[in-house]
Motif scaffolding. Structure first.
Motif: not given
Length: 184
Positions: A22-26, A90-92
């Motif tokens: 998992t990670s944070e995305v915008e 979606i921005e990784l």
């Protein structure tokens, strides 16, 4: 000479063996790269190489009041559900923006609001390792190289085999020179 593509990458590390990446995305309402960027919001995303396409939670749909672009049949756990699709950008974490992603609306487990599928992962290099007690996953966009672990191991083995000279003793142990034994 024209410059090559600009590569962007990110890496996430977990102590121990992780079964979830998992990670944070915008997430943003869909917009073209030539349009002004609307306000986005950060969410937790799960990376899933078993998913053909991205998915977003009902919370994201409600947060941005995203209109449906139509129905979509989605395979889940050996079955199928019919849900709606919504366009998002979606921005990784590597700041790579993926515009106009048709994401299925789905309830996602475990505090996750977005699922990053192969429609994005297949555009770059994605690797997962577990070494020294740490699980690491890394993603680079656009793709930089072909990763081939079998080829790497074969090259290492080939380089490790010492070359036998014609006048050296044969490695079979016969006591003959290589050229008179297995080198003939």
């Amino acid at each position: 000479m024209t410059p090559g593509p600009i590569h962007v990458a990110f890496t996430v590390k977990y102590q121990g063996r992780s079964l979830r990446l998992t990670s944070e995305v915008e997430i943003f309402p869909a917009f073209l790269p030539t349009d002004p960027q609307p306000q986005g919001k950060k969410y937790t995303a799960l990376y899933d190489t078993g998913a053909t396409h991205c998915a977003i939670s009902p919370r994201i749909v409600a947060d941005f009041q995203l209109p449906s672009i139509g129905a979509r049949k989605v395979g889940v756990g050996g079955g199928e559900i019919i849900t709606t699709s919504h366009l998002v950008n979606i921005e990784l974490p590597n700041r790579a923006m993926f515009p106009m992603i048709a994401a299925a609306k789905m309830v996602l487990p475990g505090g996750v609001d977005a699922l990053i599928g192969m429609d994005i992962l297949g555009l770059g290099d994605f690797a997962v390792t577990h070494y020294g007690g740490t699980t690491t996953f890394s993603f680079c966009f656009p793709s930089r190289q072909q990763i081939d672990f079998v080829g790497e191991i074969e090259a290492i083995k080939k380089a490790a085999v010492p070359k036998v000279g014609r006048n050296d003793p044969c490695p079979c142990g016969s006591g003959k020179k290589y050229k008179k034994c297995h080198g003939s």
